[in-house]
Motif scaffolding. Structure first.
Motif, PDB file in Angstrom:
ATOM      1  N   LYS A   1       0.860  -1.190   0.000  1.00 50.60           N
ATOM      2  CA  LYS A   1       0.000   0.000   0.000  1.00 50.60           C
ATOM      3  C   LYS A   1       0.890   1.232   0.000  1.00 50.60           C
ATOM      4  N   ILE A   2       0.578   2.171  -0.879  1.00 51.15           N
ATOM      5  CA  ILE A   2       1.363   3.399  -0.988  1.00 51.15           C
ATOM      6  C   ILE A   2       0.407   4.582  -0.978  1.00 51.15           C
ATOM      7  N   ASN A   3       0.691   5.546  -0.131  1.00 53.10           N
ATOM      8  CA  ASN A   3      -0.073   6.798  -0.071  1.00 53.10           C
ATOM      9  C   ASN A   3       0.924   7.949  -0.119  1.00 53.10           C
ATOM     10  N   LEU A   4       0.766   8.827  -1.099  1.00 53.15           N
ATOM     11  CA  LEU A   4       1.632  10.000  -1.211  1.00 53.15           C
ATOM     12  C   LEU A   4       0.774  11.255  -1.129  1.00 53.15           C
ATOM     13  N   SER A   5       1.321  12.265  -0.491  1.00 52.42           N
ATOM     14  CA  SER A   5       0.668  13.568  -0.393  1.00 52.42           C
ATOM     15  C   SER A   5       1.677  14.623  -0.834  1.00 52.42           C
ATOM     16  N   ILE A   6       1.239  15.510  -1.744  1.00 51.69           N
ATOM     17  CA  ILE A   6       2.133  16.529  -2.293  1.00 51.69           C
ATOM     18  C   ILE A   6       1.597  17.908  -1.931  1.00 51.69           C
ATOM     19  N   ASP A   7       2.434  18.724  -1.337  1.00 52.91           N
ATOM     20  CA  ASP A   7       2.077  20.103  -0.984  1.00 52.91           C
ATOM     21  C   ASP A   7       2.176  20.942  -2.255  1.00 52.91           C
ATOM     22  N   LEU A   8       1.028  21.279  -2.836  1.00 49.48           N
ATOM     23  CA  LEU A   8       1.008  22.001  -4.108  1.00 49.48           C
ATOM     24  C   LEU A   8       1.559  23.417  -3.989  1.00 49.48           C
ATOM     25  N   SER A   9       1.548  23.979  -2.788  1.00 48.91           N
ATOM     26  CA  SER A   9       2.073  25.340  -2.621  1.00 48.91           C
ATOM     27  C   SER A   9       3.585  25.393  -2.790  1.00 48.91           C
ATOM     28  N   THR A  10       4.237  24.235  -2.848  1.00 42.76           N
ATOM     29  CA  THR A  10       5.696  24.207  -3.003  1.00 42.76           C
ATOM     30  C   THR A  10       6.120  23.998  -4.459  1.00 42.76           C
ATOM     31  N   ALA A  11       5.150  24.063  -5.387  1.00 46.52           N
ATOM     32  CA  ALA A  11       5.484  23.918  -6.810  1.00 46.52           C
ATOM     33  C   ALA A  11       6.327  25.096  -7.267  1.00 46.52           C
ATOM     34  N   VAL A  12       7.401  24.785  -7.966  1.00 49.13           N
ATOM     35  CA  VAL A  12       8.288  25.807  -8.519  1.00 49.13           C
ATOM     36  C   VAL A  12       8.448  25.514 -10.001  1.00 49.13           C
ATOM     37  N   VAL A  13       8.157  26.520 -10.828  1.00 47.62           N
ATOM     38  CA  VAL A  13       8.327  26.403 -12.273  1.00 47.62           C
ATOM     39  C   VAL A  13       8.460  27.811 -12.838  1.00 47.62           C
ATOM     40  N   GLY A  14       9.374  27.990 -13.749  1.00 50.11           N
ATOM     41  CA  GLY A  14       9.537  29.309 -14.354  1.00 50.11           C
ATOM     42  C   GLY A  14       9.962  30.370 -13.353  1.00 50.11           C
ATOM     43  N   ASP A  15       9.407  31.575 -13.520  1.00 54.25           N
ATOM     44  CA  ASP A  15       9.786  32.692 -12.656  1.00 54.25           C
ATOM     45  C   ASP A  15       8.784  32.870 -11.511  1.00 54.25           C
ATOM     46  N   ALA A  16       9.013  33.881 -10.668  1.00 56.60           N
ATOM     47  CA  ALA A  16       8.169  34.124  -9.496  1.00 56.60           C
ATOM     48  C   ALA A  16       6.717  34.409  -9.885  1.00 56.60           C
ATOM     49  N   ASP A  17       6.490  35.086 -11.013  1.00 51.21           N
ATOM     50  CA  ASP A  17       5.127  35.372 -11.461  1.00 51.21           C
ATOM     51  C   ASP A  17       4.383  34.083 -11.822  1.00 51.21           C
TER      52      ASP A  17
END
Length: 182
Positions: A63-79
């Protein structure tokens, strides 16, 4: 009576082994690639966690359960990072995490597994089958794999952003998960 005690100890030992399985975030990575106007943009998630109960000799019981904090997504620039947090994209205020919960795990070759489960983003859950390769190096096992999702299936990029001619509809996700105790 002796047999029952030995079986009980064996069951306890198995449960302790699974309880000691830990995701090692510092050695793990979940990344993604999306194309904007045909140009690939690499991104990653900085914070995620998981609960893993897996025995490579008995994958079907895993059994595998993963949780990802979407607020930590980084892509491109700050905008771009600010844009991702808005309701049209990840909707962080209402949906701060994405999750994956396995429903079955099957061995498909030496160190290779097919992990089926449900991926949930923005309150939408979709079935997903992920090919995973598992390799052990010392005390750490590394599970690697990847898959592609359609961002529209999860309402990532709503409204004007639903147009896939600007931001492609396909998002490639790759992962490397380091786990101890396997």
């Amino acid at each position: 009576m002796k047999t029952l005690s030995i079986l009980a100890l064996a069951a306890l030992a198995c449960s302790v082994t699974h309880a000691q399985q830990k995701l090692v975030p510092a050695q793990s990575e979940i990344s993604f690639i999306v194309k904007q106007m045909g140009v690939p943009l690499d991104g990653k998630f900085g914070k995620f966690d998981g609960q893993i109960a897996f025995d490579p000799a008995k994958p079907e019981a895993g059994k595998i359960n993963l949780s990802i904090d979407l607020s930590t997504a980084v892509v491109g620039d700050a905008d771009t990072v600010k844009e991702l947090r808005k309701p049209e994209w990840f909707g962080i205020a209402k949906f701060p995490t994405a999750s994956f919960t396995s429903t079955s795990i099957k061995a498909v070759g030496a160190g290779k597994f097919d992990v089926a489960g449900n991926l949930s983003i923005k309150g939408i859950s979709k079935p997903l089958s992920i090919p995973v390769t598992l390799a052990k190096t010392g005390a750490v096992s590394v599970a690697q794999g990847g898959f592609t999702i359609k961002r529209g299936d999860f309402k990532i990029g709503e409204g004007d952003w639903a147009d896939t001619s600007i931001v492609a509809g396909d998002v490639q996700v790759k992962f490397k998960l380091a786990v101890t105790g396997l």
